[in-house]
Design an enzyme around this catalytic site. Structure first.
Site, mmCIF file in Angstrom:
data_model
loop_
_atom_site.group_PDB
_atom_site.id
_atom_site.type_symbol
_atom_site.label_atom_id
_atom_site.label_comp_id
_atom_site.label_asym_id
_atom_site.label_seq_id
_atom_site.Cartn_x
_atom_site.Cartn_y
_atom_site.Cartn_z
ATOM 1 N N ASP A 37 -9.041 1.695 -5.147
ATOM 2 C CA ASP A 37 -7.918 1.023 -4.499
ATOM 3 C C ASP A 37 -6.836 2.003 -4.048
ATOM 4 O O ASP A 37 -6.212 1.813 -3.006
ATOM 5 C CB ASP A 37 -7.312 -0.013 -5.451
ATOM 6 C CG ASP A 37 -8.205 -1.252 -5.595
ATOM 7 O OD1 ASP A 37 -9.034 -1.484 -4.694
ATOM 8 O OD2 ASP A 37 -8.054 -1.969 -6.599
ATOM 9 N N ASN B 137 0.784 -3.200 -0.689
ATOM 10 C CA ASN B 137 0.886 -3.994 -1.915
ATOM 11 C C ASN B 137 2.327 -4.384 -2.243
ATOM 12 O O ASN B 137 2.718 -5.522 -2.067
ATOM 13 C CB ASN B 137 0.271 -3.241 -3.094
ATOM 14 C CG ASN B 137 -1.179 -3.579 -3.319
ATOM 15 O OD1 ASN B 137 -1.732 -4.447 -2.660
ATOM 16 N ND2 ASN B 137 -1.812 -2.902 -4.247
ATOM 17 N N GLU B 138 3.102 -3.428 -2.741
ATOM 18 C CA GLU B 138 4.441 -3.768 -3.201
ATOM 19 C C GLU B 138 5.374 -2.568 -3.239
ATOM 20 O O GLU B 138 4.948 -1.417 -3.304
ATOM 21 C CB GLU B 138 4.405 -4.402 -4.597
ATOM 22 C CG GLU B 138 4.163 -3.437 -5.748
ATOM 23 C CD GLU B 138 2.728 -3.071 -5.970
ATOM 24 O OE1 GLU B 138 2.421 -1.856 -5.880
ATOM 25 O OE2 GLU B 138 1.915 -3.961 -6.249
ATOM 26 N N TYR C 209 0.892 -5.533 -9.215
ATOM 27 C CA TYR C 209 1.972 -5.449 -10.200
ATOM 28 C C TYR C 209 2.710 -6.778 -10.314
ATOM 29 O O TYR C 209 3.107 -7.206 -11.396
ATOM 30 C CB TYR C 209 2.927 -4.334 -9.783
ATOM 31 C CG TYR C 209 3.919 -3.877 -10.833
ATOM 32 C CD1 TYR C 209 3.997 -4.489 -12.090
ATOM 33 C CD2 TYR C 209 4.788 -2.823 -10.573
ATOM 34 C CE1 TYR C 209 4.911 -4.055 -13.039
ATOM 35 C CE2 TYR C 209 5.704 -2.386 -11.518
ATOM 36 C CZ TYR C 209 5.760 -3.013 -12.745
ATOM 37 O OH TYR C 209 6.671 -2.586 -13.678
ATOM 38 N N LEU D 6 1.617 -9.761 -10.106
ATOM 39 C CA LEU D 6 0.880 -10.685 -10.972
ATOM 40 C C LEU D 6 1.176 -10.394 -12.443
ATOM 41 O O LEU D 6 1.401 -11.307 -13.236
ATOM 42 C CB LEU D 6 -0.622 -10.570 -10.694
ATOM 43 C CG LEU D 6 -1.548 -11.450 -11.535
ATOM 44 C CD1 LEU D 6 -1.314 -12.924 -11.227
ATOM 45 C CD2 LEU D 6 -3.005 -11.076 -11.273
#
Length: 305
Positions: free
Chosen positions: A78, A152-153, A195, A197
């Site tokens: 990932d 993602n974040e 993260y 989640l």
């Protein structure tokens, strides 16, 4: 001559070996191949004596990777996938992601299925799934100090992560809110299974046009994850006199001082995933995270209604 690219994790011997084999195979079939490691998509960590380690978004595109590439193949886990999209999303190049790592939540297939995947790829037997990305920027007054492309974040927290922080957060033109927490996460739907989640945020399917704000260990029952339209911008103002750290996609970031402002908005670039079978997000949740599986094993001798 058609042209394609390969991005690989050169820290993994299997990814390096397969990348070389794949290059030779595609060349033998008449393709021009350009190669690059995923290191080019790493942002670099700041240090106290160098608080800003900044490369502009478009400058991460590797040499010879451009809009003329039909596709690129990513070999890694990932982390390599996230780095590859930072490198290639500005060019709009679709990526076939091959897992040579562990979880591989973002990868399409495994390296032992690579021969079949390549045949489908060359026969144009695939779909392209576009996922939203974020542009994350750090400003001091009106000066841009740092920026990154995010799949993602974005996470901002105190250094070290041992005490509570205060943040003033403004979403769009709405009134600013104050949040006391160990940190704050702003994520895309893709990042909702990362993260966010773990911090108690909901899972969001990738096709929903939203962003998510999730406090990390908030100091109030009123501070909970919030989902809102991705047409809104987010501005985060540190309300703590201490230096903070901002990290994007778990990869790298920069220091944030009390006078700084973090600006987040939907990026004009998208992550274009090559899907060899129709995208089925719930299947991935089930296979990777065990979502929806029975929590009690049922004996096969029992006839269920």
């Amino acid at each position: 001559m058609p042209k394609a690219g390969i991005i690989y994790n050169d820290e993994k011997p299997i990814a390096t070996r397969v990348a070389a084999e794949l290059r030779d195979k595609l060349k033998s079939r008449g393709w021009e191949i350009v190669m690059e490691t995923g290191r080019g998509g790493l942002l670099g960590y700041s240090k106290p004596n160098r608080p800003v380690c900044h490369t502009r978004i478009e400058q991460l595109v590797p040499p010879h990777f451009d809009e003329n590439l039909s596709f690129a193949i990513v070999l890694g886990g990932d982390g390599t996938v996230l780095a590859a999209f930072r490198q290639l999303a500005p060019c709009g190049i679709p990526l076939l992601t091959i897992n040579t790592g562990h979880m591989g939540f973002l990868t399409e297939t495994y390296v032992n299925h690579l021969p079949q995947a390549i045949e489908k790829l060359l026969q144009h037997d695939y779909e392209i799934e576009a996922r939203s990305m974020l542009t994350v920027q750090l400003f001091r007054e009106d000066n841009l100090l740092w920026e990154a492309l995010c799949l993602n974040e974005m996470v901002v927290h105190r250094e070290p992560l041992t005490s509570m922080c205060h943040f003033e957060i403004q979403i769009g033109r709405h009134a600013a809110v104050d949040i006391a927490a160990d940190g704050v996460i702003v994520s895309t739907p893709t990042g909702s299974t990362a993260y966010s989640l773990s911090a108690g945020g909901p899972v969001v399917t990738p096709d929903v046009p939203v962003m998510q704000l999730a406090p990390i260990c908030p100091h109030s029952l009123a501070s909970r994850a919030l989902v809102f339209s991705d047409t809104e911008t987010v501005n985060i103002f540190p309300a703590t006199p201490n230096r903070m750290v901002m990290v994007v996609d778990g990869n790298a970031g920069c220091y944030v001082l009390p006078e700084d402002r973090i600006h987040i908005e939907k990026s004009p670039y998208t992550a274009r995933f090559i899907r060899l079978q129709p995208p089925e997000f719930f299947r991935i949740l089930r296979e990777k995270l065990g979502w929806g599986l029975p929590h009690i094993a049922k004996p096969t001798s029992v006839e269920l209604p």
